[in-house]
Scaffold this motif. Sequence first.
Motif, PDB file in Angstrom:
ATOM      1  N   TRP A  54     -19.989 -14.375  18.986  1.00  0.00           N
ATOM      2  CA  TRP A  54     -20.993 -15.413  18.746  1.00  0.00           C
ATOM      3  C   TRP A  54     -20.434 -16.517  17.838  1.00  0.00           C
ATOM      4  CZ3 TRP A  54     -23.629 -17.301  14.474  1.00  0.00           C
ATOM      5  CH2 TRP A  54     -24.740 -18.111  14.758  1.00  0.00           C
ATOM      6  N   VAL A  55     -19.696 -16.109  16.803  1.00  0.00           N
ATOM      7  CA  VAL A  55     -19.132 -17.082  15.848  1.00  0.00           C
ATOM      8  C   VAL A  55     -18.155 -18.009  16.562  1.00  0.00           C
ATOM      9  CG1 VAL A  55     -17.664 -17.318  13.813  1.00  0.00           C
ATOM     10  CG2 VAL A  55     -19.502 -15.635  13.818  1.00  0.00           C
ATOM     11  N   ALA A  56     -17.294 -17.442  17.391  1.00  0.00           N
ATOM     12  CA  ALA A  56     -16.326 -18.264  18.123  1.00  0.00           C
ATOM     13  C   ALA A  56     -17.036 -19.247  19.046  1.00  0.00           C
ATOM     14  CB  ALA A  56     -15.373 -17.368  18.899  1.00  0.00           C
ATOM     15  N   ARG A  57     -18.101 -18.808  19.692  1.00  0.00           N
ATOM     16  CA  ARG A  57     -18.861 -19.697  20.584  1.00  0.00           C
ATOM     17  C   ARG A  57     -19.473 -20.862  19.791  1.00  0.00           C
ATOM     18  NH1 ARG A  57     -20.687 -14.910  22.669  1.00  0.00           N
ATOM     19  NH2 ARG A  57     -22.783 -15.195  21.815  1.00  0.00           N
ATOM     20  N   GLN A  58     -19.935 -20.583  18.585  1.00  0.00           N
ATOM     21  CA  GLN A  58     -20.528 -21.644  17.767  1.00  0.00           C
ATOM     22  C   GLN A  58     -19.456 -22.690  17.419  1.00  0.00           C
ATOM     23  OE1 GLN A  58     -23.907 -21.401  17.669  1.00  0.00           O
ATOM     24  NE2 GLN A  58     -23.275 -19.588  18.811  1.00  0.00           N
ATOM     25  N   ARG A  59     -18.275 -22.215  17.083  1.00  0.00           N
ATOM     26  CA  ARG A  59     -17.189 -23.144  16.749  1.00  0.00           C
ATOM     27  C   ARG A  59     -16.828 -24.007  17.951  1.00  0.00           C
ATOM     28  NH1 ARG A  59     -14.575 -18.523  13.512  1.00  0.00           N
ATOM     29  NH2 ARG A  59     -15.250 -19.069  11.414  1.00  0.00           N
ATOM     30  N   ARG A  60     -16.742 -23.377  19.126  1.00  0.00           N
ATOM     31  CA  ARG A  60     -16.374 -24.121  20.331  1.00  0.00           C
ATOM     32  C   ARG A  60     -17.446 -25.125  20.727  1.00  0.00           C
ATOM     33  NH1 ARG A  60     -14.604 -19.013  22.059  1.00  0.00           N
ATOM     34  NH2 ARG A  60     -16.497 -18.735  23.277  1.00  0.00           N
ATOM     35  N   SER A  61     -18.683 -24.834  20.427  1.00  0.00           N
ATOM     36  CA  SER A  61     -19.778 -25.713  20.869  1.00  0.00           C
ATOM     37  C   SER A  61     -20.289 -26.624  19.753  1.00  0.00           C
ATOM     38  CB  SER A  61     -20.924 -24.865  21.429  1.00  0.00           C
ATOM     39  OG  SER A  61     -21.488 -24.075  20.394  1.00  0.00           O
TER      40      SER A  61
END
Length: 187
Positions: A2-9
Amino acid sequence: SWVARQRRSENQMPSAQKQRLDDLGFIWDVRLARWEEGFNALKTYKREHDHCRIPGDLKYNKFELGAWVRVQRKRKDQLSHNLRERLDNLGFIWDVAAAAWWEGLAVLKAYKNEYGHCRVPQKQKHNGFTLGTWVSSQRKKKDVLPHEQKIQLEDLGFVWDANVDIWEESFAALEAYRKVHGHCRIP
Protein backbone atom coordinates in the motif's frame (compact mmCIF):
# COMPACT_ATOMS: atom_id res chain seq x y z
CA SER A 1 2.45 -2.75 -0.84
CA TRP A 2 0.00 0.00 0.00
CA VAL A 3 2.83 2.41 0.90
CA ALA A 4 4.58 1.85 -2.43
CA ARG A 5 1.32 2.45 -4.30
CA GLN A 6 0.86 5.76 -2.47
CA ARG A 7 4.35 6.88 -3.48
CA ARG A 8 3.76 5.92 -7.11
CA SER A 9 0.42 7.72 -7.23
CA GLU A 10 1.52 10.91 -5.47
CA ASN A 11 0.78 13.13 -8.49
CA GLN A 12 -2.66 11.59 -9.14
CA MET A 13 -3.76 11.46 -5.49
CA PRO A 14 -6.51 13.79 -4.23
CA SER A 15 -4.93 16.69 -2.37
CA ALA A 16 -6.81 15.87 0.85
CA GLN A 17 -5.31 12.37 0.93
CA LYS A 18 -1.86 13.72 0.11
CA GLN A 19 -2.19 16.30 2.88
CA ARG A 20 -3.19 13.62 5.41
CA LEU A 21 -0.09 11.61 4.47
CA ASP A 22 2.08 14.74 4.67
CA ASP A 23 0.66 15.58 8.08
CA LEU A 24 1.59 12.10 9.23
CA GLY A 25 5.20 12.64 8.09
CA PHE A 26 4.92 10.28 5.12
CA ILE A 27 8.17 9.90 3.21
CA TRP A 28 7.59 10.29 -0.51
CA ASP A 29 11.21 9.87 -1.63
CA VAL A 30 12.96 7.26 0.49
CA ARG A 31 16.34 7.78 -1.21
CA LEU A 32 16.27 11.51 -0.58
CA ALA A 33 15.15 10.97 3.02
CA ARG A 34 18.06 8.56 3.53
CA TRP A 35 20.42 11.11 1.98
CA GLU A 36 19.14 13.82 4.33
CA GLU A 37 19.63 11.49 7.28
CA GLY A 38 23.25 10.95 6.24
CA PHE A 39 23.81 14.64 5.59
CA ASN A 40 22.41 15.55 9.01
CA ALA A 41 24.65 12.95 10.66
CA LEU A 42 27.64 14.41 8.79
CA LYS A 43 26.70 17.96 9.87
CA THR A 44 26.43 16.86 13.49
CA TYR A 45 29.75 14.99 13.27
CA LYS A 46 31.46 18.06 11.80
CA ARG A 47 30.02 20.29 14.52
CA GLU A 48 31.46 17.96 17.17
CA HIS A 49 34.81 17.17 15.51
CA ASP A 50 35.43 20.22 13.31
CA HIS A 51 36.16 18.15 10.18
CA CYS A 52 34.59 15.82 7.62
CA ARG A 53 37.36 13.17 7.52
CA ILE A 54 35.12 10.21 8.20
CA PRO A 55 36.70 6.77 8.71
CA GLY A 56 35.21 4.23 6.31
CA ASP A 57 33.85 2.04 9.09
CA LEU A 58 32.41 4.80 11.30
CA LYS A 59 29.05 4.17 12.88
CA TYR A 60 27.91 7.48 14.31
CA ASN A 61 24.80 7.88 16.45
CA LYS A 62 23.54 4.51 15.18
CA PHE A 63 24.03 5.64 11.57
CA GLU A 64 26.54 4.00 9.19
CA LEU A 65 28.18 7.34 8.38
CA GLY A 66 31.38 5.86 6.96
CA ALA A 67 29.42 3.78 4.44
CA TRP A 68 27.22 6.75 3.56
CA VAL A 69 30.29 8.93 2.89
CA ARG A 70 31.82 6.22 0.65
CA VAL A 71 28.60 6.08 -1.38
CA GLN A 72 28.59 9.88 -1.85
CA ARG A 73 32.16 9.78 -3.16
CA LYS A 74 31.36 6.91 -5.51
CA ARG A 75 28.19 8.62 -6.82
CA LYS A 76 29.58 12.15 -6.95
CA ASP A 77 28.82 12.55 -10.66
CA GLN A 78 25.28 11.23 -10.21
CA LEU A 79 24.38 13.55 -7.33
CA SER A 80 22.38 16.63 -8.19
CA HIS A 81 24.23 19.93 -8.26
CA ASN A 82 22.29 20.99 -5.17
CA LEU A 83 23.37 17.95 -3.12
CA ARG A 84 27.02 18.26 -4.21
CA GLU A 85 26.96 21.95 -3.36
CA ARG A 86 25.56 21.24 0.10
CA LEU A 87 28.35 18.74 0.72
CA ASP A 88 30.98 21.15 -0.63
CA ASN A 89 29.70 23.94 1.61
CA LEU A 90 30.05 21.64 4.60
CA GLY A 91 33.69 20.89 3.72
CA PHE A 92 33.08 17.36 2.42
CA ILE A 93 36.26 15.60 1.32
CA TRP A 94 35.82 14.07 -2.12
CA ASP A 95 39.43 12.91 -2.56
CA VAL A 96 40.83 11.56 0.70
CA ALA A 97 44.37 11.06 -0.65
CA ALA A 98 44.59 14.62 -1.96
CA ALA A 99 43.23 16.04 1.29
CA ALA A 100 45.79 14.04 3.28
CA TRP A 101 48.59 15.30 1.04
CA TRP A 102 47.59 18.95 1.50
CA GLU A 103 47.26 18.39 5.23
CA GLY A 104 50.80 16.97 5.28
CA LEU A 105 52.11 19.98 3.37
CA ALA A 106 50.43 22.36 5.82
CA VAL A 107 52.03 20.55 8.77
CA LEU A 108 55.42 20.60 7.01
CA LYS A 109 55.07 24.37 6.55
CA ALA A 110 54.32 24.75 10.26
CA TYR A 111 57.34 22.56 11.08
CA LYS A 112 59.59 24.67 8.86
CA ASN A 113 58.28 27.88 10.46
CA GLU A 114 59.17 26.46 13.87
CA TYR A 115 62.52 24.78 13.08
CA GLY A 116 63.72 26.66 10.00
CA HIS A 117 64.17 23.58 7.79
CA CYS A 118 62.38 20.62 6.20
CA ARG A 119 64.71 17.83 7.40
CA VAL A 120 62.12 16.02 9.45
CA PRO A 121 63.31 12.99 11.45
CA GLN A 122 61.65 9.71 10.43
CA LYS A 123 59.64 9.28 13.63
CA GLN A 124 58.81 12.97 14.11
CA LYS A 125 55.26 13.91 15.00
CA HIS A 126 54.26 17.52 14.70
CA ASN A 127 50.96 18.80 16.06
CA GLY A 128 49.77 15.19 16.34
CA PHE A 129 50.55 14.45 12.67
CA THR A 130 53.08 11.72 11.76
CA LEU A 131 55.14 14.18 9.73
CA GLY A 132 58.31 12.07 9.56
CA THR A 133 56.42 9.24 7.92
CA TRP A 134 54.71 11.64 5.51
CA VAL A 135 58.03 13.24 4.52
CA SER A 136 59.62 9.83 4.01
CA SER A 137 56.69 8.82 1.81
CA GLN A 138 57.13 11.94 -0.37
CA ARG A 139 60.81 11.13 -0.85
CA LYS A 140 59.99 7.57 -1.93
CA LYS A 141 57.33 8.83 -4.36
CA LYS A 142 59.50 11.61 -5.82
CA ASP A 143 59.41 10.18 -9.34
CA VAL A 144 55.64 9.67 -9.38
CA LEU A 145 54.41 12.74 -7.48
CA PRO A 146 52.32 15.14 -9.55
CA HIS A 147 54.35 18.08 -10.80
CA GLU A 148 52.27 20.56 -8.76
CA GLN A 149 53.06 18.69 -5.55
CA LYS A 150 56.80 18.58 -6.33
CA ILE A 151 56.80 22.33 -6.96
CA GLN A 152 54.96 22.97 -3.69
CA LEU A 153 57.55 20.94 -1.79
CA GLU A 154 60.55 22.44 -3.57
CA ASP A 155 59.26 25.99 -3.07
CA LEU A 156 59.17 25.20 0.65
CA GLY A 157 62.81 24.01 0.58
CA PHE A 158 61.97 20.31 0.80
CA VAL A 159 64.99 18.05 1.14
CA TRP A 160 64.74 15.08 -1.21
CA ASP A 161 67.86 13.39 0.18
CA ALA A 162 68.46 14.25 3.83
CA ASN A 163 71.84 12.49 3.95
CA VAL A 164 73.22 14.58 1.08
CA ASP A 165 71.80 17.75 2.62
CA ILE A 166 73.33 17.02 6.01
CA TRP A 167 76.67 16.15 4.38
CA GLU A 168 76.73 19.42 2.44
CA GLU A 169 75.80 21.40 5.54
CA SER A 170 78.51 19.67 7.58
CA PHE A 171 81.09 20.20 4.83
CA ALA A 172 80.25 23.92 4.71
CA ALA A 173 80.71 24.08 8.49
CA LEU A 174 84.10 22.35 8.15
CA GLU A 175 85.14 24.84 5.46
CA ALA A 176 84.14 27.73 7.71
CA TYR A 177 86.08 26.19 10.61
CA ARG A 178 89.17 25.82 8.40
CA LYS A 179 88.97 29.48 7.34
CA VAL A 180 88.89 30.61 10.95
CA HIS A 181 91.44 28.14 12.39
CA GLY A 182 93.58 27.31 9.38
CA HIS A 183 93.20 23.52 9.78
CA CYS A 184 90.64 20.68 9.82
CA ARG A 185 91.70 19.07 13.11
CA ILE A 186 88.37 19.29 14.90
CA PRO A 187 88.75 18.75 18.64
